[in-house]
Design a protein around this motif. Sequence first.
Motif, PDB file in Angstrom:
ATOM      1  N   LYS A   1     -73.310  43.875  56.411  1.00  0.00           N
ATOM      2  CA  LYS A   1     -72.284  43.548  57.392  1.00  0.00           C
ATOM      3  C   LYS A   1     -72.547  42.200  58.064  1.00  0.00           C
ATOM      4  CE  LYS A   1     -70.024  45.409  61.439  1.00  0.00           C
ATOM      5  NZ  LYS A   1     -70.354  46.224  62.601  1.00  0.00           N
ATOM      6  N   HIS A   2     -73.812  41.876  58.277  1.00  0.00           N
ATOM      7  CA  HIS A   2     -74.134  40.648  59.016  1.00  0.00           C
ATOM      8  C   HIS A   2     -74.568  39.499  58.112  1.00  0.00           C
ATOM      9  CE1 HIS A   2     -73.719  42.558  62.972  1.00  0.00           C
ATOM     10  NE2 HIS A   2     -74.078  43.643  62.321  1.00  0.00           N
ATOM     11  N   ASN A   3     -74.440  39.700  56.789  1.00  0.00           N
ATOM     12  CA  ASN A   3     -74.814  38.669  55.809  1.00  0.00           C
ATOM     13  C   ASN A   3     -76.260  38.203  56.003  1.00  0.00           C
ATOM     14  OD1 ASN A   3     -73.992  37.308  53.481  1.00  0.00           O
ATOM     15  ND2 ASN A   3     -73.636  35.409  54.613  1.00  0.00           N
ATOM     16  N   VAL A   4     -77.120  39.176  56.238  1.00  0.00           N
ATOM     17  CA  VAL A   4     -78.554  38.914  56.299  1.00  0.00           C
ATOM     18  C   VAL A   4     -79.085  38.929  54.859  1.00  0.00           C
ATOM     19  CG1 VAL A   4     -80.777  39.875  57.056  1.00  0.00           C
ATOM     20  CG2 VAL A   4     -78.816  39.855  58.613  1.00  0.00           C
ATOM     21  N   ALA A   5     -79.897  37.920  54.511  1.00  0.00           N
ATOM     22  CA  ALA A   5     -80.429  37.846  53.149  1.00  0.00           C
ATOM     23  C   ALA A   5     -81.783  38.554  53.085  1.00  0.00           C
ATOM     24  CB  ALA A   5     -80.588  36.392  52.721  1.00  0.00           C
ATOM     25  N   VAL A   6     -81.977  39.318  52.028  1.00  0.00           N
ATOM     26  CA  VAL A   6     -83.269  39.975  51.791  1.00  0.00           C
ATOM     27  C   VAL A   6     -84.117  39.065  50.907  1.00  0.00           C
ATOM     28  CG1 VAL A   6     -84.405  41.949  50.683  1.00  0.00           C
ATOM     29  CG2 VAL A   6     -82.242  42.270  51.916  1.00  0.00           C
ATOM     30  N   ALA A   7     -85.376  38.842  51.302  1.00  0.00           N
ATOM     31  CA  ALA A   7     -86.326  38.190  50.391  1.00  0.00           C
ATOM     32  C   ALA A   7     -87.192  39.296  49.804  1.00  0.00           C
ATOM     33  CB  ALA A   7     -87.167  37.158  51.127  1.00  0.00           C
ATOM     34  N   HIS A   8     -86.937  39.613  48.546  1.00  0.00           N
ATOM     35  CA  HIS A   8     -87.664  40.681  47.862  1.00  0.00           C
ATOM     36  C   HIS A   8     -88.962  40.103  47.300  1.00  0.00           C
ATOM     37  CE1 HIS A   8     -88.683  43.838  45.101  1.00  0.00           C
ATOM     38  NE2 HIS A   8     -88.266  43.207  44.026  1.00  0.00           N
ATOM     39  N   CYS A   9     -90.085  40.774  47.613  1.00  0.00           N
ATOM     40  CA  CYS A   9     -91.408  40.231  47.260  1.00  0.00           C
ATOM     41  C   CYS A   9     -92.191  41.307  46.512  1.00  0.00           C
ATOM     42  CB  CYS A   9     -92.150  39.807  48.519  1.00  0.00           C
ATOM     43  SG  CYS A   9     -91.196  38.726  49.615  1.00  0.00           S
ATOM     44  N   ALA A  10     -91.852  41.504  45.245  1.00  0.00           N
ATOM     45  CA  ALA A  10     -92.376  42.649  44.501  1.00  0.00           C
ATOM     46  C   ALA A  10     -93.895  42.617  44.353  1.00  0.00           C
ATOM     47  CB  ALA A  10     -91.719  42.709  43.119  1.00  0.00           C
ATOM     48  N   ASP A  11     -94.460  41.447  44.103  1.00  0.00           N
ATOM     49  CA  ASP A  11     -95.907  41.361  43.879  1.00  0.00           C
ATOM     50  C   ASP A  11     -96.661  41.782  45.140  1.00  0.00           C
ATOM     51  OD1 ASP A  11     -98.162  40.797  42.283  1.00  0.00           O
ATOM     52  OD2 ASP A  11     -98.358  38.800  43.158  1.00  0.00           O
ATOM     53  N   SER A  12     -96.194  41.279  46.280  1.00  0.00           N
ATOM     54  CA  SER A  12     -96.801  41.635  47.557  1.00  0.00           C
ATOM     55  C   SER A  12     -96.656  43.127  47.819  1.00  0.00           C
ATOM     56  CB  SER A  12     -96.123  40.834  48.663  1.00  0.00           C
ATOM     57  OG  SER A  12     -96.454  41.334  49.928  1.00  0.00           O
ATOM     58  N   ASN A  13     -95.483  43.659  47.600  1.00  0.00           N
ATOM     59  CA  ASN A  13     -95.219  45.065  47.899  1.00  0.00           C
ATOM     60  C   ASN A  13     -96.127  45.992  47.099  1.00  0.00           C
ATOM     61  OD1 ASN A  13     -91.601  44.528  48.126  1.00  0.00           O
ATOM     62  ND2 ASN A  13     -93.217  44.147  49.626  1.00  0.00           N
ATOM     63  N   ILE A  14     -96.470  45.562  45.887  1.00  0.00           N
ATOM     64  CA  ILE A  14     -97.360  46.380  45.057  1.00  0.00           C
ATOM     65  C   ILE A  14     -98.817  46.130  45.455  1.00  0.00           C
ATOM     66  CG2 ILE A  14     -98.167  46.762  42.681  1.00  0.00           C
ATOM     67  CD1 ILE A  14     -95.190  46.263  41.836  1.00  0.00           C
ATOM     68  N   ASN A  15     -99.195  44.870  45.642  1.00  0.00           N
ATOM     69  CA  ASN A  15    -100.589  44.539  46.005  1.00  0.00           C
ATOM     70  C   ASN A  15    -101.068  45.280  47.238  1.00  0.00           C
ATOM     71  OD1 ASN A  15    -101.149  42.683  43.976  1.00  0.00           O
ATOM     72  ND2 ASN A  15    -100.346  40.969  45.140  1.00  0.00           N
ATOM     73  N   ILE A  16    -100.241  45.246  48.313  1.00  0.00           N
ATOM     74  CA  ILE A  16    -100.733  45.860  49.552  1.00  0.00           C
ATOM     75  C   ILE A  16    -100.066  47.223  49.787  1.00  0.00           C
ATOM     76  CG2 ILE A  16    -101.674  43.780  50.617  1.00  0.00           C
ATOM     77  CD1 ILE A  16     -99.199  43.309  52.151  1.00  0.00           C
ATOM     78  N   CYS A  17     -99.700  47.839  48.643  1.00  0.00           N
ATOM     79  CA  CYS A  17     -99.269  49.243  48.618  1.00  0.00           C
ATOM     80  C   CYS A  17     -98.125  49.541  49.591  1.00  0.00           C
ATOM     81  CB  CYS A  17    -100.450  50.170  48.904  1.00  0.00           C
ATOM     82  SG  CYS A  17    -101.722  50.070  47.642  1.00  0.00           S
ATOM     83  N   SER A  18     -97.156  48.627  49.691  1.00  0.00           N
ATOM     84  CA  SER A  18     -96.036  48.863  50.597  1.00  0.00           C
ATOM     85  C   SER A  18     -94.996  49.782  49.964  1.00  0.00           C
ATOM     86  CB  SER A  18     -95.381  47.527  50.964  1.00  0.00           C
ATOM     87  OG  SER A  18     -96.319  46.673  51.580  1.00  0.00           O
ATOM     88  N   GLY A  19     -94.805  49.641  48.647  1.00  0.00           N
ATOM     89  CA  GLY A  19     -93.797  50.449  47.964  1.00  0.00           C
ATOM     90  C   GLY A  19     -93.003  49.583  46.999  1.00  0.00           C
ATOM     91  N   ILE A  20     -91.918  50.150  46.474  1.00  0.00           N
ATOM     92  CA  ILE A  20     -91.062  49.417  45.540  1.00  0.00           C
ATOM     93  C   ILE A  20     -89.665  49.343  46.148  1.00  0.00           C
ATOM     94  CG2 ILE A  20     -90.096  49.333  43.221  1.00  0.00           C
ATOM     95  CD1 ILE A  20     -92.527  50.886  42.249  1.00  0.00           C
TER      96      ILE A  20
END
Length: 418
Positions: free
Chosen positions: A271-290
């Motif tokens: 709704k607010h045109n906020v952009a997501v920066a998807h950071c897959a390598d980081s999310n896996i490295n520090i066990c954040s999720g997918i």
Amino acid sequence: MKLIKGNIVYAPALGKLVTLERGALMLSDDGTVTDVLAVPPESCEAEVYDYGEALVMPSFADMHLHAPQYPMLGMGMDLPLMDWLNTYTFKTEARFADTDYARSVYRALAKDLITGGTTRVCMFSSLHTDATLILMEELERAGVTGCVGKVNMDRGSEALRETTEQSKSETLRWLDSCDGFRYIKPILTPRFTPSCTDELMAWLGKLAEERGLRVQSHLSENLDEMALVRRLCPDCGQYWETYAKHGLWKDHTVMAHCVHSDEREREALLKHNVAVAHCADSNINICSGIAPVRTLLREGVWVTLGSDIAGGAQLAMNNVITMSIRASKMRAVQTDGRDAFLGVDEAYYLGSTAGHRWFGADGGFARGEALHAIVLDDSALPEPVCTLTLRERFERSIYLMDKSTIKAVWSEGRKVVG
Ligand code: GUN
Ligand code: FE
């Protein structure tokens, strides 16, 4: 005029890849694309850059990374987010009070970025004003363009913190020193809700409004982080509202991660045109999720990619792109295929065009826009078993390329490498 000859490949939209064998780009003298040609002219007045059999493709846009974490790439990868921040990250960033140290690290980082084909960034510095200005200088010198933010953080970590007053006055001092930069612009950067008091966030929201500044931060990266935000902000139903209530949730705000954003938070992104920066390598490295990238895309949310060094351990954006494909395949397995994985052309779109659009560019090699391109020579890659189509060469290059494959880089119409 300039004429660039080569095998032209670009992704103007999600799921669309254009390949022009032995095509050409026509540029004006200042490096603006005036035409994309399937067949180059036999003769013309232009200065010719003949890249032969090489691939000419839009460069990469890294929409989330931490410059002062460059010296700690590949460290602390056995810790989850909050421990990783407290054990390694804040201590490393504190070193950037030393401007000589900042100069040497940021010069190396800028070179690494541009020779790797990343010509646009949306980047976090540290909380240090002088080091942030040095970072901006070094990026400009190397030919990197985009946005950099002096980080605001007035609560949490003992190792790295400003007072609220310091954070405000240093932000103003920094902004007052940014006018001289041509290719690097400031962006307001409250680190994340656990690092910023309500008073500081409200002040930043007002400043964003008054000066027309964009905003970047982190959102719903990790479950412990989200629980902390709920404790700190009992008045907010969801994480995104901790930014929204201060005017920081707006058109073109960049939020890194969104791994655990539920339907309501995703609706707010859209709704607010906020952009997501998807950071897959980081999310896996520090066990954040997918992150639910396919769901975000299906719902129409603006998704871009970030290396998030040093949560991510890879600065090279082709690796960030292939990591996002691998992560999406794990998600596809987990959802019994309901969340289809990203194709290489889709992931390349997210790592190039989707980011370039944030800076106002149109899709692919759009006419009227300054050229941002890489030239890839894939001839040194392993000899293939048969003749490859241009599309196959593109796919293989995204997986296998490295700096030695990149023969030239063009940034904002200028040839900056090669
Ligand atoms: N959240 C707040 N700061 C950081 C950071 O430096 N890296 C990551 N991955 N998440 C954060
Ligand atoms: Fe980050």
